[in-house]
Design an enzyme around this catalytic site. Structure first.
Site, PDB file in Angstrom:
ATOM      1  N   ASP A  42      -3.584 112.245  88.036  1.00  8.64           N
ATOM      2  CA  ASP A  42      -4.098 112.268  86.671  1.00  8.64           C
ATOM      3  C   ASP A  42      -3.172 111.490  85.747  1.00  8.64           C
ATOM      4  O   ASP A  42      -2.011 111.866  85.552  1.00  8.64           O
ATOM      5  CB  ASP A  42      -4.221 113.720  86.190  1.00  8.64           C
ATOM      6  CG  ASP A  42      -4.833 113.808  84.809  1.00  8.64           C
ATOM      7  OD1 ASP A  42      -6.079 113.736  84.712  1.00  8.64           O
ATOM      8  OD2 ASP A  42      -4.085 113.938  83.817  1.00  8.64           O
ATOM      9  N   TYR A  47       0.266 108.202  78.141  1.00 12.04           N
ATOM     10  CA  TYR A  47       1.498 108.587  78.831  1.00 12.04           C
ATOM     11  C   TYR A  47       2.468 107.415  78.926  1.00 12.04           C
ATOM     12  O   TYR A  47       3.625 107.591  79.303  1.00 12.04           O
ATOM     13  CB  TYR A  47       1.196 109.102  80.242  1.00 12.04           C
ATOM     14  CG  TYR A  47       0.326 110.332  80.286  1.00 12.04           C
ATOM     15  CD1 TYR A  47       0.068 111.095  79.147  1.00 12.04           C
ATOM     16  CD2 TYR A  47      -0.245 110.746  81.487  1.00 12.04           C
ATOM     17  CE1 TYR A  47      -0.726 112.222  79.199  1.00 12.04           C
ATOM     18  CE2 TYR A  47      -1.045 111.875  81.553  1.00 12.04           C
ATOM     19  CZ  TYR A  47      -1.286 112.607  80.410  1.00 12.04           C
ATOM     20  OH  TYR A  47      -2.089 113.717  80.467  1.00 12.04           O
ATOM     21  N   LYS A  76      -7.139 108.503  81.173  1.00 14.36           N
ATOM     22  CA  LYS A  76      -7.778 108.892  79.920  1.00 14.36           C
ATOM     23  C   LYS A  76      -7.603 107.787  78.897  1.00 14.36           C
ATOM     24  O   LYS A  76      -6.494 107.294  78.696  1.00 14.36           O
ATOM     25  CB  LYS A  76      -7.158 110.200  79.415  1.00 14.36           C
ATOM     26  CG  LYS A  76      -7.428 111.382  80.335  1.00 14.36           C
ATOM     27  CD  LYS A  76      -6.748 112.635  79.874  1.00 14.36           C
ATOM     28  CE  LYS A  76      -5.312 112.730  80.321  1.00 14.36           C
ATOM     29  NZ  LYS A  76      -5.130 112.823  81.763  1.00 14.36           N
ATOM     30  N   HIS A 121      -9.867 111.059  75.704  1.00 13.18           N
ATOM     31  CA  HIS A 121      -8.698 111.943  75.693  1.00 13.18           C
ATOM     32  C   HIS A 121      -8.803 113.057  74.655  1.00 13.18           C
ATOM     33  O   HIS A 121      -8.534 114.220  74.940  1.00 13.18           O
ATOM     34  CB  HIS A 121      -7.437 111.113  75.444  1.00 13.18           C
ATOM     35  CG  HIS A 121      -6.183 111.749  75.926  1.00 13.18           C
ATOM     36  ND1 HIS A 121      -5.047 111.036  76.236  1.00 13.18           N
ATOM     37  CD2 HIS A 121      -5.854 113.041  76.175  1.00 13.18           C
ATOM     38  CE1 HIS A 121      -4.088 111.861  76.638  1.00 13.18           C
ATOM     39  NE2 HIS A 121      -4.566 113.082  76.604  1.00 13.18           N
TER      40      HIS A 121
END
Length: 323
Positions: A42, A47, A76, A121
């Protein structure tokens, strides 16, 4: 063990989240996880490590450690990318170019030809800051700069285009409540395959989980262990892993408290994506298929629900989006 999504594709019921992973750590993490048996990873544009993940995946494929078709890769779309790509509201009828650009940007960084799952997201539109830029768009007062001209419906139809283009196999939502999920189901031509939400024994969200599952939307539990040290550090939250009821079950089953919590998530028929950079934790979190909690113990865990959210982005955005 996998769950069949409404799109027809299978999603492994346990995955590994790569939030807060960086540098060489990512390669070691992914290689170790693959060797242990993880096949679901994931990721997210937000990130800021998709390029490093992509480099590790490419090497794993090249060395024969695993085949692409054996992995399930989720990423996402940063809400700064996907939910605010239309500078003028009329463009929604003819131009969803920034959604495509955002997806292709992630694919390029991940060195993949397609994504198994692409998620919105957060259900919020903010000022567009450019594809690849994931910093929060804040106003002068430090509050998130929300764009009220872009609808979630517009965004979703752009996500659907990615499926028809063959860039993604399944699309989904993240951090949507019952009302937003219901609306998405009403306007969707392609049903959201997944709703990724925070859920754990202290934040069970039974109504939302049951609503999604009733309507064919698989629930993925992010923060399935209640955030533990990471969320305690960032948000000052309390972890369910210290709960005496869960510790008691740990002794009863001769399993760690984390394994009890993850097994509980699996028996709710939710996908779980715990995060860890430690080899022993990766192994521990994956060893949850050799036992089962009794119905009485599942019911016991229901009693410790606190409706307690541990992930609080308001700390960074200056506004409580869940208010």
């Amino acid at each position: 063990m996998a769950i069949t999504l409404s799109s027809g594709f299978e999603m492994p019921i346990i995955g590994l989240g790569v939030w807060r992973m960086e540098g060489k750590e990512i390669k070691d993490l992914l290689f170790n996880a693959i060797k242990i048996g993880y096949r679901h990873f994931d990721c997210a544009a937000d990130y800021k490590n998709e390029a490093e993940v992509g480099e590790a995946l490419a090497e794993a494929f090249q060395t024969g450690l695993v085949k692409r078709e054996d992995l399930f890769i989720t990423t996402k779309a940063s809400f700064r990318l996907t939910l605010m790509f239309l500078p003028n509201p009329y463009l929604w009828n003819s131009d969803h170019g920034h959604v495509v650009e955002a997806c292709k940007d992630s694919l390029k960084k991940l060195r993949l030809d397609y994504l198994d799952l692409y998620l919105v997201h957060f259900p919020i539109a903010t000022r567009h800051t450019g594809v690849g830029a994931t910093g929060s768009a804040l106003e002068e007062d430090g509050v998130l700069d929300i764009d009220t001209t872009v609808s979630l419906e517009t965004t979703w139809h752009a996500m659907e285009d990615l499926v028809s283009m063959g860039l993604v196999r399944s699309i989904g939502i993240s951090n949507y409540d019952i009302f937003l999920t219901r609306d998405c189901l009403a306007y969707a031509k392609v049903k959201p395959a997944v709703n990724q939400i925070e859920t754990h024994p202290y934040f069970q969200r039974e109504s939302l989980v049951k609503f999604c599952q009733k309507h064919g939307v698989c629930v993925t539990a992010h923060t399935p262990l209640g955030g533990a040290a990471a969320n305690a550090e960032w948000f000052g939250s309390v972890s369910c892993l210290d709960d005496p009821v869960l510790k008691g079950l740990s002794k009863k089953y001769n399993k760690t408290t984390a394994q009890i919590v993850l097994r509980w998530g699996i028996q709710r028929n939710t996908v779980i994506i715990p995060k860890s950079s430690k080899l022993e934790r990766l192994e521990e979190n994956f060893k949850v298929f050799d036992f089962a909690l009794t119905k009485d113990d599942m019911d016991l865990i229901k009693t410790i629900d606190r409706s307690y959210r541990t992930n609080q982005p308001a700390k960074f955005w200056g506004i409580n989006l869940y208010a």
